[in-house]
Design a protein around this motif. Structure first.
Motif, PDB file in Angstrom:
ATOM      1  N   TYR A  38      70.236 106.563  37.644  1.00  0.00           N
ATOM      2  CA  TYR A  38      70.780 106.801  36.311  1.00  0.00           C
ATOM      3  C   TYR A  38      71.832 107.915  36.364  1.00  0.00           C
ATOM      4  O   TYR A  38      71.547 109.040  36.763  1.00  0.00           O
ATOM      5  N   GLU A 365      78.152  98.110  25.220  1.00  0.00           N
ATOM      6  CA  GLU A 365      77.266  97.955  26.380  1.00  0.00           C
ATOM      7  C   GLU A 365      77.526  96.615  27.051  1.00  0.00           C
ATOM      8  O   GLU A 365      77.667  95.597  26.392  1.00  0.00           O
ATOM      9  N   TRP A 382      76.144  99.349  31.853  1.00  0.00           N
ATOM     10  CA  TRP A 382      77.072 100.431  31.507  1.00  0.00           C
ATOM     11  C   TRP A 382      77.095 100.572  29.994  1.00  0.00           C
ATOM     12  O   TRP A 382      77.321  99.603  29.266  1.00  0.00           O
ATOM     13  N   ARG A 383      76.842 101.802  29.509  1.00  0.00           N
ATOM     14  CA  ARG A 383      76.861 102.094  28.081  1.00  0.00           C
ATOM     15  C   ARG A 383      77.915 103.158  27.793  1.00  0.00           C
ATOM     16  O   ARG A 383      77.985 104.178  28.490  1.00  0.00           O
ATOM     17  N   ASN A 384      78.695 102.905  26.759  1.00  0.00           N
ATOM     18  CA  ASN A 384      79.752 103.833  26.363  1.00  0.00           C
ATOM     19  C   ASN A 384      79.616 104.099  24.872  1.00  0.00           C
ATOM     20  O   ASN A 384      79.354 103.178  24.090  1.00  0.00           O
ATOM     21  N   ASN A 398      79.090 108.331  28.520  1.00  0.00           N
ATOM     22  CA  ASN A 398      78.953 107.172  29.395  1.00  0.00           C
ATOM     23  C   ASN A 398      77.628 107.251  30.141  1.00  0.00           C
ATOM     24  O   ASN A 398      77.207 108.327  30.580  1.00  0.00           O
ATOM     25  N   ARG A 399      76.985 106.097  30.260  1.00  0.00           N
ATOM     26  CA  ARG A 399      75.752 105.994  31.033  1.00  0.00           C
ATOM     27  C   ARG A 399      75.872 104.788  31.967  1.00  0.00           C
ATOM     28  O   ARG A 399      76.270 103.707  31.539  1.00  0.00           O
ATOM     29  N   LEU A 400      75.523 104.977  33.232  1.00  0.00           N
ATOM     30  CA  LEU A 400      75.503 103.888  34.202  1.00  0.00           C
ATOM     31  C   LEU A 400      74.095 103.810  34.782  1.00  0.00           C
ATOM     32  O   LEU A 400      73.601 104.781  35.349  1.00  0.00           O
TER      33      LEU A 400
END
Length: 409
Positions: A38, A365, A382-384, A398-400
């Motif tokens: 994460y 997402e 991927w979440r933005n 941002n989350r990957l």
């Protein structure tokens, strides 16, 4: 590291059962290992916040075991969960994403872990669980939005003795946050709420009735001792429309004070989603009334239609908010496992710092889960997100997330 209820009478009784009675216990057992990588980045530079960036990278391991039940009128079983979070990259200047825990000096810890055990007993169509719990009810929603899930200690009973009717209830006593090994008393979270206290007692009860394949209604009650009492009613209905379907999700919650708190909130929410050939379009409306925002247990998610990534709940006193959402499942084009979602939420009608305020948030997402081959059970998401509001920190995030689940049994 914490361990839950290893010396409960139910657990000890289970260990003493003859091996022949444990046939179902072993044969129906299942286990899996979830491995999650994460990366999380939040940028606050647009608002001039004192901490301009939260940026961390971590590795998580989640081992689950669920036994079957022993034979007999009353069947016994045990569940276990082991969690380990490992720091890959962080610093005191970039901590605070919720992925990692911090020491007393504010430095990110290299790792944290937790072990939880749950004893269970089944009679007819009713099941009692005592130990580590991850409840998913309108009054208490365990948070699973980071590396490892939030857990609770307590007792929970669920009964399905009557067709279509599910009854449940219980008490939670301790709360272990999603990035912490320790278990602590619970407290209340919510805008403009004061006078609450830490407590080791959250009592809950609920009833869910499925009228038919299209209509389900639920009622839930929650009482966080010394903080608030809450009643939640939910109706979910699905209606065929042309070649698609229309889903209606209506929510009402009334929360009042308990002890010395000032909780006073009525929350109304409605979401309508039309689905057709992989496409899904949703619109939602949410309205808060009363002197405070919507109350919920610290660290949990809130049962609100406009509870999203960053704001996150759009539940300030008197706030009203709208949401527009679009998602697409690429299985309709022959690419199963690929999904896309985007949404926009806008809220107004509330005050911040004594002045009229507005806020908005946009989320997007895209994710893919491999369906077969050597990479089966591997998913990439991927979440933005972007959040803007007068009087609050502007956020770009941002989350990957890479996750692999390995079935063991």
């Amino acid at each position: 590291m914490t361990m839950s209820y290893t010396h409960s009478p139910l657990f000890l009784a289970l260990m003493g059962l003859p091996l022949i009675a444990q046939a179902g216990f072993l044969e129906d057992g299942k286990a899996s290992l979830a491995i999650t990588n994460y990366y999380f980045n939040s940028d606050y530079r647009q608002s001039g916040a004192s901490q301009s960036k939260r940026d961390e990278w971590a590795q998580g391991f989640l081992l689950r075991y669920e036994s079957g039940f022993t034979e007999g009128t009353v069947g016994f079983g045990v569940d276990a969960i082991g969690m380990l979070g490992i720091k890959l990259d962080s610093s005191p200047e970039r901590i605070g994403t919720g992925l990692l825990s911090a020491d007393n000096d504010g430095n990110p810890q290299d790792d944290y872990s937790e072990l939880g055990l749950t004893a269970k007993a089944r009679l007819s169509k009713s099941t009692l669980r005592v130990g580590t719990l991850m409840p998913k009810m309108p009054t208490v929603l365990s948070n699973e939005s980071r590396l490892l899930p939030q857990t609770f200690r307590g007792a929970y009973v669920e009964s399905k003795e009557f067709d279509g009717l599910t009854l449940d209830g219980g008490r939670l006593t301790q709360n272990s946050q999603r990035n912490d090994s320790s278990s602590d008393d619970m407290s209340v979270t919510g805008s403009a709420i004061t006078g609450g206290r830490f407590t080791d007692a959250f009592d809950f009860a609920g009833a869910r009735y499925t009228w038919n394949d299209s209509l389900t209604t639920t009622y839930n009650y929650g009482h966080l001792d010394g903080n608030y009492k809450q009643h939640i009613v939910n109706l979910v209905h699905t209606l065929p429309v042309a070649t698609g379907r229309l889903k209606s999700d209506l929510r009402y919650a009334r929360s009042t004070d308990d002890g010395a708190s000032n909780v006073d909130n009525t929350a109304l929410g409605a979401m309508f989603t039309y689905s057709l050939s992989g496409h899904a379009v949703s619109v939602a409306y949410q309205k808060m009334r009363g002197d405070t925002g919507f109350p919920y247990i610290n660290g949990t998610d809130a049962f609100l239609v406009n509870y999203v990534m960053l704001a996150p709940d759009f539940a300030n006193p008197d706030e009203q908010s709208w949401q527009a959402r679009y998602s697409y499942d690429f299985a309709a084009l022959g690419i199963p496992g690929l999904n896309f979602m985007t949404r926009y939420v806008s809220g107004d009608g509330f005050e911040r710092g004594g002045r009229s305020a507005k806020e908005w948030e946009r989320n997007s997402e895209i994710g893919y889960a491999f369906q077969n081959g050597m990479l089966k059970n591997l998913s990439i998401i991927w979440r933005n997100a972007t959040y803007r509001s007068a009087g609050a920190s502007d956020i770009d995030q941002n989350r990957l997330i890479l996750s692999y689940t390995l079935p063991l049994i």
